[in-house]
Design an enzyme around this catalytic site. Structure first.
Site, PDB file in Angstrom:
ATOM      1  N   PRO A   9       0.782  -1.228   0.000  1.00  0.00           N
ATOM      2  CA  PRO A   9       0.000   0.000   0.000  1.00  0.00           C
ATOM      3  C   PRO A   9       0.823   1.293   0.000  1.00  0.00           C
ATOM      4  O   PRO A   9       1.865   1.379   0.643  1.00  0.00           O
ATOM      5  CB  PRO A   9      -0.832  -0.103   1.288  1.00  0.00           C
ATOM      6  CG  PRO A   9      -0.194  -1.176   2.096  1.00  0.00           C
ATOM      7  CD  PRO A   9       0.473  -2.097   1.124  1.00  0.00           C
ATOM      8  N   ASN A  10       0.296   2.230  -0.751  1.00  0.00           N
ATOM      9  CA  ASN A  10       0.813   3.607  -0.841  1.00  0.00           C
ATOM     10  C   ASN A  10       2.127   3.745  -1.625  1.00  0.00           C
ATOM     11  O   ASN A  10       2.614   4.860  -1.811  1.00  0.00           O
ATOM     12  CB  ASN A  10       0.962   4.237   0.554  1.00  0.00           C
ATOM     13  CG  ASN A  10      -0.365   4.284   1.266  1.00  0.00           C
ATOM     14  OD1 ASN A  10      -1.339   4.793   0.712  1.00  0.00           O
ATOM     15  ND2 ASN A  10      -0.444   3.719   2.459  1.00  0.00           N
ATOM     16  N   ARG A  17       5.302  11.182  -1.400  1.00  0.00           N
ATOM     17  CA  ARG A  17       5.780  10.849  -0.058  1.00  0.00           C
ATOM     18  C   ARG A  17       7.123  11.527   0.210  1.00  0.00           C
ATOM     19  O   ARG A  17       7.737  12.114  -0.677  1.00  0.00           O
ATOM     20  CB  ARG A  17       5.839   9.333   0.108  1.00  0.00           C
ATOM     21  CG  ARG A  17       4.459   8.699  -0.099  1.00  0.00           C
ATOM     22  CD  ARG A  17       4.454   7.213   0.130  1.00  0.00           C
ATOM     23  NE  ARG A  17       4.473   6.877   1.554  1.00  0.00           N
ATOM     24  CZ  ARG A  17       4.429   5.613   2.005  1.00  0.00           C
ATOM     25  NH1 ARG A  17       4.377   4.602   1.158  1.00  0.00           N
ATOM     26  NH2 ARG A  17       4.434   5.372   3.297  1.00  0.00           N
ATOM     27  N   TYR A  22      11.972   8.070   1.223  1.00  0.00           N
ATOM     28  CA  TYR A  22      11.664   7.123   0.142  1.00  0.00           C
ATOM     29  C   TYR A  22      12.410   7.385  -1.166  1.00  0.00           C
ATOM     30  O   TYR A  22      12.253   6.631  -2.124  1.00  0.00           O
ATOM     31  CB  TYR A  22      10.149   7.130  -0.108  1.00  0.00           C
ATOM     32  CG  TYR A  22       9.356   6.728   1.123  1.00  0.00           C
ATOM     33  CD1 TYR A  22       9.439   5.423   1.615  1.00  0.00           C
ATOM     34  CD2 TYR A  22       8.573   7.640   1.817  1.00  0.00           C
ATOM     35  CE1 TYR A  22       8.751   5.045   2.757  1.00  0.00           C
ATOM     36  CE2 TYR A  22       7.867   7.267   2.957  1.00  0.00           C
ATOM     37  CZ  TYR A  22       7.964   5.975   3.415  1.00  0.00           C
ATOM     38  OH  TYR A  22       7.286   5.593   4.544  1.00  0.00           O
ATOM     39  N   ASN A  71       7.968  -5.598  -1.205  1.00  0.00           N
ATOM     40  CA  ASN A  71       7.924  -4.511  -0.231  1.00  0.00           C
ATOM     41  C   ASN A  71       6.488  -4.482   0.299  1.00  0.00           C
ATOM     42  O   ASN A  71       5.603  -3.903  -0.338  1.00  0.00           O
ATOM     43  CB  ASN A  71       8.293  -3.173  -0.881  1.00  0.00           C
ATOM     44  CG  ASN A  71       8.349  -2.052   0.142  1.00  0.00           C
ATOM     45  OD1 ASN A  71       7.872  -2.210   1.274  1.00  0.00           O
ATOM     46  ND2 ASN A  71       8.905  -0.915  -0.233  1.00  0.00           N
ATOM     47  N   ALA A  74       3.442  -0.856   4.825  1.00  0.00           N
ATOM     48  CA  ALA A  74       3.005  -0.856   6.231  1.00  0.00           C
ATOM     49  C   ALA A  74       2.564  -2.240   6.701  1.00  0.00           C
ATOM     50  O   ALA A  74       2.643  -2.546   7.904  1.00  0.00           O
ATOM     51  CB  ALA A  74       1.879   0.157   6.417  1.00  0.00           C
ATOM     52  N   HIS A  77       4.619  -4.467   9.138  1.00  0.00           N
ATOM     53  CA  HIS A  77       4.679  -4.271  10.582  1.00  0.00           C
ATOM     54  C   HIS A  77       3.602  -5.024  11.355  1.00  0.00           C
ATOM     55  O   HIS A  77       3.681  -5.137  12.573  1.00  0.00           O
ATOM     56  CB  HIS A  77       4.612  -2.770  10.899  1.00  0.00           C
ATOM     57  CG  HIS A  77       5.568  -1.960  10.075  1.00  0.00           C
ATOM     58  ND1 HIS A  77       6.928  -2.213  10.042  1.00  0.00           N
ATOM     59  CD2 HIS A  77       5.375  -0.917   9.210  1.00  0.00           C
ATOM     60  CE1 HIS A  77       7.521  -1.359   9.214  1.00  0.00           C
ATOM     61  NE2 HIS A  77       6.587  -0.568   8.696  1.00  0.00           N
ATOM     62  N   ASP A  84       2.159 -15.492   6.802  1.00  0.00           N
ATOM     63  CA  ASP A  84       1.823 -16.910   6.600  1.00  0.00           C
ATOM     64  C   ASP A  84       1.879 -17.278   5.121  1.00  0.00           C
ATOM     65  O   ASP A  84       2.350 -18.362   4.760  1.00  0.00           O
ATOM     66  CB  ASP A  84       0.434 -17.221   7.168  1.00  0.00           C
ATOM     67  CG  ASP A  84       0.427 -17.242   8.703  1.00  0.00           C
ATOM     68  OD1 ASP A  84       1.527 -17.220   9.305  1.00  0.00           O
ATOM     69  OD2 ASP A  84      -0.669 -17.273   9.288  1.00  0.00           O
ATOM     70  N   GLU A  95      12.764  -9.341   1.167  1.00  0.00           N
ATOM     71  CA  GLU A  95      11.947  -8.176   1.563  1.00  0.00           C
ATOM     72  C   GLU A  95      12.781  -6.916   1.391  1.00  0.00           C
ATOM     73  O   GLU A  95      13.963  -6.884   1.764  1.00  0.00           O
ATOM     74  CB  GLU A  95      11.510  -8.332   3.030  1.00  0.00           C
ATOM     75  CG  GLU A  95      10.714  -7.135   3.533  1.00  0.00           C
ATOM     76  CD  GLU A  95      10.043  -7.405   4.868  1.00  0.00           C
ATOM     77  OE1 GLU A  95       9.473  -8.496   5.059  1.00  0.00           O
ATOM     78  OE2 GLU A  95      10.096  -6.509   5.738  1.00  0.00           O
ATOM     79  N   HIS A  97      12.809  -2.467   1.688  1.00  0.00           N
ATOM     80  CA  HIS A  97      12.212  -1.197   2.114  1.00  0.00           C
ATOM     81  C   HIS A  97      13.078  -0.069   1.578  1.00  0.00           C
ATOM     82  O   HIS A  97      14.312  -0.148   1.634  1.00  0.00           O
ATOM     83  CB  HIS A  97      12.136  -1.104   3.640  1.00  0.00           C
ATOM     84  CG  HIS A  97      11.261  -2.157   4.225  1.00  0.00           C
ATOM     85  ND1 HIS A  97       9.892  -2.067   4.216  1.00  0.00           N
ATOM     86  CD2 HIS A  97      11.567  -3.352   4.791  1.00  0.00           C
ATOM     87  CE1 HIS A  97       9.378  -3.148   4.766  1.00  0.00           C
ATOM     88  NE2 HIS A  97      10.371  -3.955   5.124  1.00  0.00           N
ATOM     89  N   ARG A 104      13.447   4.521  12.234  1.00  0.00           N
ATOM     90  CA  ARG A 104      12.251   5.358  12.185  1.00  0.00           C
ATOM     91  C   ARG A 104      11.401   5.142  13.444  1.00  0.00           C
ATOM     92  O   ARG A 104      11.907   4.718  14.476  1.00  0.00           O
ATOM     93  CB  ARG A 104      11.475   5.052  10.894  1.00  0.00           C
ATOM     94  CG  ARG A 104      12.302   5.344   9.632  1.00  0.00           C
ATOM     95  CD  ARG A 104      11.498   5.156   8.369  1.00  0.00           C
ATOM     96  NE  ARG A 104      10.381   6.097   8.307  1.00  0.00           N
ATOM     97  CZ  ARG A 104       9.403   6.023   7.412  1.00  0.00           C
ATOM     98  NH1 ARG A 104       9.413   5.064   6.503  1.00  0.00           N
ATOM     99  NH2 ARG A 104       8.428   6.904   7.425  1.00  0.00           N
ATOM    100  N   ARG A 108       7.614   0.973  13.272  1.00  0.00           N
ATOM    101  CA  ARG A 108       8.195   0.487  12.010  1.00  0.00           C
ATOM    102  C   ARG A 108       9.438  -0.371  12.250  1.00  0.00           C
ATOM    103  O   ARG A 108       9.972  -0.965  11.318  1.00  0.00           O
ATOM    104  CB  ARG A 108       8.601   1.664  11.115  1.00  0.00           C
ATOM    105  CG  ARG A 108       7.442   2.485  10.629  1.00  0.00           C
ATOM    106  CD  ARG A 108       7.923   3.497   9.593  1.00  0.00           C
ATOM    107  NE  ARG A 108       7.059   4.651   9.554  1.00  0.00           N
ATOM    108  CZ  ARG A 108       5.981   4.773   8.787  1.00  0.00           C
ATOM    109  NH1 ARG A 108       5.633   3.807   7.974  1.00  0.00           N
ATOM    110  NH2 ARG A 108       5.237   5.866   8.820  1.00  0.00           N
TER     111      ARG A 108
HETATM  112  C1  DQA Z   1       8.234   1.117   3.547  1.00  0.00           C
HETATM  113  C2  DQA Z   1       8.351   1.388   5.042  1.00  0.00           C
HETATM  114  C3  DQA Z   1       7.015   1.226   5.729  1.00  0.00           C
HETATM  115  O1  DQA Z   1       7.146   1.506   7.121  1.00  0.00           O
HETATM  116  C4  DQA Z   1       6.005   2.195   5.155  1.00  0.00           C
HETATM  117  O2  DQA Z   1       4.740   1.984   5.751  1.00  0.00           O
HETATM  118  C5  DQA Z   1       5.921   2.128   3.683  1.00  0.00           C
HETATM  119  C6  DQA Z   1       7.137   1.941   2.894  1.00  0.00           C
HETATM  120  C7  DQA Z   1       9.546   1.443   2.796  1.00  0.00           C
HETATM  121  O3  DQA Z   1       9.684   1.013   1.659  1.00  0.00           O
HETATM  122  O4  DQA Z   1      10.395   2.145   3.340  1.00  0.00           O
HETATM  123  O5  DQA Z   1       4.849   2.347   3.099  1.00  0.00           O
HETATM  124  O6  DQA Z   1       7.973  -0.249   3.345  1.00  0.00           O
END
Ligand code: DQA
Length: 143
Positions: A9-10, A17, A22, A71, A74, A77, A84, A95, A97, A104, A108
């Protein structure tokens, strides 16, 4: 070698952002950089804001892909359901980020999904994805 790059998400709104966390690239620009840097890979890119869609993509991944870069954003977390699904997914998974989640806010600092992946690359902005792809390349070529 087919690689799935799955974003949560996002991450579709990266340009809006905080670039300090980022980086300055949009998700599309990161994807283009991966394609240009790893011509030996056939990438499929998927971004979803929905936990269910992410779980379904993970469940289907091993049938079509040799590796997964994820990735979970959120969801990293707190999504035990994504954890699973990852645990059941038999292909190599890394994974990533963009930001350094360990530097942070406290919420997180924990990733519930990380332990079921091969490893985590965090804090290198777009280079987190490139480092993950390089690692998969080394692993898959050695097979
Ligand atoms: C993220 C870090 C997460 O805490 C955050 O919610 C994101 C992006 C990152 O790529 O740094 O949406 O996964």
């Amino acid at each position: 070698m087919k690689i799935l790059v799955l974003n949560g998400p996002n991450l579709n709104l990266l340009k809006k952002r905080d670039p300090g966390q980022y980086g300055k690239m949009s998700l599309e620009e990161i994807e283009q950089k991966l394609v240009a840097s790893f011509p030996e890979f056939l990438f499929t890119f998927k971004q979803s804001n929905s936990e269910a869609e992410i779980i379904e993509a993970i469940q289907n991944a091993s049938a079509s892909f040799s590796g997964l870069i994820i990735n979970p954003a959120a969801y990293s977390h707190y999504s035990f359901a994504i954890r699973d699904a990852l645990e059941l997914c038999s292909i190599p998974k890394i994974e990533v980020h963009l930001s350094n989640i360990f530097a942070r806010e406290e919420f997180r600092n924990v990733s519930v999904t990380a332990a079921v992946c091969l490893g985590v690359i965090s804090g290198l902005k777009e280079n987190s994805y490139l480092a993950a792809a390089y690692t998969l390349k080394c692993m898959l070529e050695r097979k």
